[in-house]
Structures are given as C-alpha cells and as structure tokens.
Design an enzyme around this catalytic site. Structure first.
Site, short mmCIF file in Angstrom:
data_model
loop_
_atom_site.label_atom_id
_atom_site.label_comp_id
_atom_site.label_asym_id
_atom_site.label_seq_id
_atom_site.Cartn_x
_atom_site.Cartn_y
_atom_site.Cartn_z
N LEU A 1 3.78 2.59 -5.58
CA LEU A 1 3.30 3.08 -6.47
C LEU A 1 2.30 2.96 -6.94
O LEU A 1 0.98 4.55 -7.06
CB LEU A 1 4.51 3.39 -7.55
CG LEU A 1 3.68 3.83 -9.50
CD1 LEU A 1 3.83 5.06 -9.64
CD2 LEU A 1 4.17 2.75 -10.23
N GLY B 1 1.22 -1.24 0.02
CA GLY B 1 -0.12 -0.09 0.23
C GLY B 1 1.01 1.26 0.03
O GLY B 1 0.24 2.47 -0.25
N TYR C 1 10.43 -13.13 -11.45
CA TYR C 1 9.55 -12.18 -11.72
C TYR C 1 8.56 -12.45 -12.55
O TYR C 1 7.53 -13.08 -11.51
CB TYR C 1 10.04 -10.77 -12.08
CG TYR C 1 9.17 -10.49 -11.49
CD1 TYR C 1 8.05 -9.06 -13.28
CD2 TYR C 1 8.44 -8.98 -10.11
CE1 TYR C 1 7.18 -8.13 -12.94
CE2 TYR C 1 7.83 -8.04 -10.82
CZ TYR C 1 6.92 -8.15 -11.43
OH TYR C 1 5.85 -7.06 -11.42
P1 NAP Z 1 6.75 -0.22 -6.05
O1 NAP Z 1 6.60 0.83 -5.90
O2 NAP Z 1 7.66 -1.39 -5.65
O3 NAP Z 1 5.90 -0.69 -4.16
C1 NAP Z 1 6.44 -1.88 -3.87
C2 NAP Z 1 5.09 -2.52 -2.85
O4 NAP Z 1 5.41 -3.70 -1.92
C3 NAP Z 1 5.67 -1.05 -1.42
O5 NAP Z 1 4.13 -1.41 -0.78
C4 NAP Z 1 6.95 -1.70 -0.57
O6 NAP Z 1 6.94 -1.77 0.88
C5 NAP Z 1 6.02 -3.59 -0.77
N1 NAP Z 1 7.14 -4.47 -0.36
C6 NAP Z 1 7.71 -4.99 -0.94
N2 NAP Z 1 8.55 -5.66 -0.81
C7 NAP Z 1 7.68 -6.93 0.98
C8 NAP Z 1 7.73 -7.47 1.39
N3 NAP Z 1 9.27 -7.72 1.60
N4 NAP Z 1 6.98 -7.57 2.54
C9 NAP Z 1 5.80 -6.60 2.74
N5 NAP Z 1 6.28 -5.28 2.06
C10 NAP Z 1 7.17 -5.59 0.39
O7 NAP Z 1 6.27 -0.88 -5.84
P2 NAP Z 1 4.25 -0.86 -7.37
O8 NAP Z 1 5.55 -0.73 -9.23
O9 NAP Z 1 3.51 -0.17 -6.64
O10 NAP Z 1 4.22 -2.16 -7.94
C11 NAP Z 1 2.65 -3.23 -7.11
C12 NAP Z 1 2.50 -4.51 -7.90
O11 NAP Z 1 2.30 -3.86 -8.92
C13 NAP Z 1 3.31 -5.12 -8.08
O12 NAP Z 1 3.17 -6.30 -7.78
C14 NAP Z 1 3.91 -5.10 -9.24
O13 NAP Z 1 4.66 -6.18 -10.22
C15 NAP Z 1 2.58 -4.53 -10.12
N6 NAP Z 1 3.11 -3.87 -11.65
C16 NAP Z 1 4.04 -3.40 -11.16
C17 NAP Z 1 4.85 -2.31 -13.05
C18 NAP Z 1 5.25 -0.94 -12.82
O14 NAP Z 1 5.47 -0.85 -13.93
N7 NAP Z 1 5.12 -0.48 -11.37
C19 NAP Z 1 4.07 -2.82 -13.97
C20 NAP Z 1 3.61 -4.25 -13.89
C21 NAP Z 1 2.78 -4.57 -12.24
P3 NAP Z 1 7.57 -0.31 1.66
O15 NAP Z 1 7.13 0.36 0.75
O16 NAP Z 1 7.95 -1.09 2.92
O17 NAP Z 1 8.98 -1.26 0.55
O1 GFB Z 2 10.57 0.37 -18.02
P1 GFB Z 2 11.99 -1.04 -17.85
O2 GFB Z 2 12.62 -1.05 -17.15
O3 GFB Z 2 11.28 -2.69 -18.20
O4 GFB Z 2 12.36 0.02 -19.43
P2 GFB Z 2 10.54 -3.26 -19.39
C1 GFB Z 2 11.93 -0.61 -20.12
C2 GFB Z 2 12.82 0.02 -22.26
O5 GFB Z 2 13.22 1.40 -21.74
C3 GFB Z 2 13.81 -1.32 -21.99
C4 GFB Z 2 14.90 1.66 -22.31
O6 GFB Z 2 14.33 -1.40 -23.17
C5 GFB Z 2 14.88 0.52 -21.87
O7 GFB Z 2 15.82 -0.24 -22.21
N1 GFB Z 2 14.99 2.45 -21.09
C6 GFB Z 2 15.72 3.74 -21.60
C7 GFB Z 2 15.42 2.55 -19.72
N2 GFB Z 2 16.49 4.44 -20.81
C8 GFB Z 2 16.57 3.58 -19.36
C9 GFB Z 2 16.53 3.85 -18.06
O8 GFB Z 2 17.15 4.57 -17.43
N3 GFB Z 2 15.74 3.00 -17.37
C10 GFB Z 2 15.22 1.93 -17.91
N4 GFB Z 2 14.63 1.45 -16.81
N5 GFB Z 2 15.17 1.59 -19.29
C11 GFB Z 2 10.39 -4.39 -16.53
C12 GFB Z 2 10.36 -5.41 -16.34
O9 GFB Z 2 10.58 -4.36 -18.33
O10 GFB Z 2 8.46 -4.32 -16.92
C13 GFB Z 2 10.03 -6.00 -15.23
O11 GFB Z 2 11.58 -5.95 -16.31
C14 GFB Z 2 7.99 -5.44 -15.16
O12 GFB Z 2 9.71 -7.18 -14.53
C15 GFB Z 2 8.49 -3.80 -15.68
O13 GFB Z 2 7.95 -6.77 -15.90
C16 GFB Z 2 6.51 -3.59 -15.92
O14 GFB Z 2 9.52 -2.98 -19.88
O15 GFB Z 2 11.73 -3.07 -20.08
#
Ligand code: NAP
Ligand code: GFB
Length: 319
Positions: free
Chosen positions: A12, A9, A143
């Site tokens: 992001l 919670g 993952y």
């Molecule tokens: P985030 O900003 O990194 O937040 C992760 C959350 O999980 C935080 O609240 C963290 O708590 C908690 N957490 C991590 N490890 C934990 C542990 N061992 N025990 C209890 N809580 C823990 O991630 P997010 O981007 O919001 O992602 C939320 C969900 O969306 C995840 O399941 C992720 O896989 C999924 N998702 C994200 C993206 C994306 O682009 N960000 C895309 C697709 C799916 P603390 O704040 O206390 O560390």
């Molecule tokens: O968002 P990103 O890290 O995740 O990268 P993915 C997306 C694309 O952005 C890749 C390019 O092609 C990177 O090469 N990129 C360019 C960068 N500049 C940057 C930079 O400064 N930082 C990052 N991070 N990328 C993730 C999965 O894949 O998607 C995770 O590995 C999760 O498990 C997440 O599912 C949603 O979209 O490539």
C-alpha cells in the site's frame, strides 16, 4: 547520484511512493530529483526474514538511501490471531535490514513504525517522546514490540516515521486480515452486489485518524530528503481529524451507494479505543502541507478498488 531502495515497495505505502515519484514533476518538492534512482523491492526479490537474502539485496542495489517499509502487516483481527508471528517476522525483517544497511554503509534509513506502538495508558495526545512509555495495547503486542526495537541506537543516520492508520489504492482488501477501511469497502461492495446485510465489526465507537497513502508517500519522501534526526517522527493528519468507526462506515455506505440493511456485530473486538497522535512536530518542520480531504481520498480508493477488483488483494473472495 543517489540510489533509493524502498523495501516493501509493492505494498500500500510502497505503491503510493512509486505513484508520487512517477507522477510529480521531476525536480519538484516531492518529485524525482535529477541523479536519483528509485528501486521498489517486493518479497519476490528476497525474503527479508533471511539475513543472506537481505544482504544479497543490498549487494545487488548498493543503496545510498533506504525507505524500509517491508513488514508482516494486518488489521486488528489478524494481529490478535498471530501475535507471535507478527513479533518474530517483523523482528527478523527489521534486524536484517538495519544490519545490512549498517554493514553496507547506507548513508540514511527511514524505517516505519505505527501509532499502535504507543501504550494506551499514557496522556493523550501521543507524541514522539512517548514511544517507549508503558506497554502497547495487548491486541497488537507482537507487532508493536517488533516495531519499537527499530528505534534502537545504530549510531548513524537511521531514523523512523510513525504513521497513523493508512488507506488508499493497492491496499489489502481481504475481508478478515485487512484494516478497517479496505475491509469495510470490500464488505459493502459485496453486500450491495448480493443484496445481503452490511456488517461492521465491533460497536463502531472506537476513534481513529486515517492518512491517505499518497499524502503519507509525500511525507516519507520529504523525511528522506530533509529530516536528519534519529528521533522518530509522527506522520499524520491533525488530532481534530479523529473519526469514529461508525462515521467511517457511514462514509463508505454513501460512497458505495449501499441502501440495504447495515448492522454492527458487537461480538467482535473493538481493539484499542483511540490512539490520537499529534502532528505538531511534523507541521513545525514540513511547513504548509495540504492533506487530501477524507471524502476525496475515500472516493479515489473505492474507485481504484472497483476498477481493479481482479488484481486487488481480496484474499480468497472473487466475484
Ligand atoms: P502491505 O501493503 O501489507 O505491504 C507489505 C510490503 O512488505 C509488501 O511489499 C510485501 O511484499 C513486503 N514484505 C512483507 N513480508 C516480507 C518479507 N518477508 N520479505 C520481503 N518483503 C516483505 O503493508 P503497508 O500497509 O504498505 O505497510 C507498509 C509499512 O507501513 C509497514 O512497515 C507497516 O507496518 C507500516 N504501517 C502501515 C499502516 C497501515 O495502516 N497500513 C499503519 C502504520 C504503519 P509482497 O508484496 O511481495 O508481499
Ligand atoms: O483498522 P483496524 O483493523 O486496526 O480496526 P486498529 C480499526 C477498528 O475498526 C477496530 C473496527 O475498532 C475494529 O473493531 N472494524 C469494524 C473493523 N469493522 C471492521 C472490519 O471489517 N475490519 C477491521 N479490520 N476492523 C491496527 C493494529 O489496529 O492498526 C495494527 O492492530 C496496525 O498492528 C494498524 O498498527 C495500523 O487500528 O484497531
């Protein structure tokens, strides 16, 4: 009387759900409903890799409903570096949360997968029937497999959402471990401040769909209340919203007002070339849903980052 526990919670997506529940009018489509109690748990309330701590969290709040977001999360480069840790930690977290929900008779759980669980050797667009078709992309093997395990049979109302790449306020802006949008926003802000080049990793050619965290939050709330099917559901903008990393970097340069040298570091990985997901099933169920235009969502995210630099997750870099 329903008690909704949001694991993860403080992240992001969790913060976006909290924002929607606290700002939408009570009783409205996405607002808090009378009799609802929302609990937003962070890891400080219990490490969910630990089955005892997980059970204690369920014993403390006795949730009737759970939105399970907690996970070890990171961008491409962090995933490539820590595949085993991503597999191990997320498998432990998912198993403990679903097991505790099951033993505490939680009536509904919405877990969170990601479009990176899909293989990149399937016919596009990706849809809900292709989750287990072929191996995930090698860059996020750990993952992706941990997330796929969530889609296993518990024989109760445990379902899951499959978001595309997410961005918004409260994201992780760490220069190395973050996802592309927060990573490039931070890099561009520093390049403008220090008069240094803005370096984008990779070729800039890969394609992605990005959903604004506050739109995703509304869709999670809708799925919790109105979607009673164990089959996973893609939560995403349309396929026509796919953009290249170069287009994203151009938009960030414009939003930050950067006028310096802007280059691509092609020695760094591109990862999966594209993962276009169909949101047809979602739109057929949720009806008319207004997604925030990308430029407006990016503007709000950059503004939040600049206004909250001191509390933002920026890794070790501080002004
Ligand atoms: P985030 O900003 O990194 O937040 C992760 C959350 O999980 C935080 O609240 C963290 O708590 C908690 N957490 C991590 N490890 C934990 C542990 N061992 N025990 C209890 N809580 C823990 O991630 P997010 O981007 O919001 O992602 C939320 C969900 O969306 C995840 O399941 C992720 O896989 C999924 N998702 C994200 C993206 C994306 O682009 N960000 C895309 C697709 C799916 P603390 O704040 O206390 O560390
Ligand atoms: O968002 P990103 O890290 O995740 O990268 P993915 C997306 C694309 O952005 C890749 C390019 O092609 C990177 O090469 N990129 C360019 C960068 N500049 C940057 C930079 O400064 N930082 C990052 N991070 N990328 C993730 C999965 O894949 O998607 C995770 O590995 C999760 O498990 C997440 O599912 C949603 O979209 O490539």
């Amino acid at each position: 009387m329903s008690r909704i526990l949001v694991t993860g919670g403080s992240g992001l997506v969790g913060k976006a759900i909290k924002y929607v529940i606290e700002t939408e009018p009570e009783g409205s489509k996405f607002g808090k409903q009378p009799g609802e109690t929302w609990i937003f748990a962070s890891s400080s309330e219990g490490d969910l890799r630990d089955p005892v701590a997980t059970d204690a969290l369920f014993e403390k709040y006795k949730p009737t409903h759970v939105i399970h977001l907690a996970a070890l999360v990171g961008g491409l480069f962090k995933n490539m570096k820590y595949k085993l840790t991503f597999l191990r930690d997320n498998t432990l977290i998912n198993d403990n949360v679903l097991r505790s929900a099951y033993t505490h008779q939680t009536s509904k759980v919405v877990s969170c997968l990601s479009t990176c669980v899909f293989s990149d050797k399937v016919e596009y667009p990706l849809d809900e029937n292709k989750v287990h078709l072929g191996p995930p992309h090698e860059s996020n093997f750990g993952y992706a497999h941990a997330k796929r395990m969530v889609d296993e049979e518990f024989g109760c109302n445990f379902t899951s959402a499959i978001p595309t790449n997410v961005f918004g306020p409260y994201d992780n802006f760490d220069l190395e471990d973050s996802h592309v949008i927060p990573g490039l926003i931070h890099k561009c802000v520093l390049a403008k401040k220090n008069g240094t080049p803005f370096v984008v990793s990779g070729t800039g050619k890969p394609l992605r769909q990005f959903i604004y965290s506050r739109d995703l939050a509304k869709l999670f709330i809708w799925q919790l209340r109105h979607y009673d099917d164990v089959e996973p559901l893609i939560l995403s903008v349309g396929e026509d919203e796919e953009v290249s990393i170069k287009q994203v970097a151009d938009a960030i340069v414009k939003e930050v007002g950067f006028e310096g040298n802007y280059v691509f570091d092609t020695t760094r990985a591109d990862g999966q070339f594209r993962k276009p997901a169909s949101n047809k099933k979602l739109l057929s169920l949720v009806g008319d849903f207004q997604f925030t235009p990308f430029e407006q969502a990016l503007h709000e995210t950059v503004k939040w980052f600049l206004d909250n630099y001191d509390i933002a997750r920026t890794g070790s870099v501080k002004k």
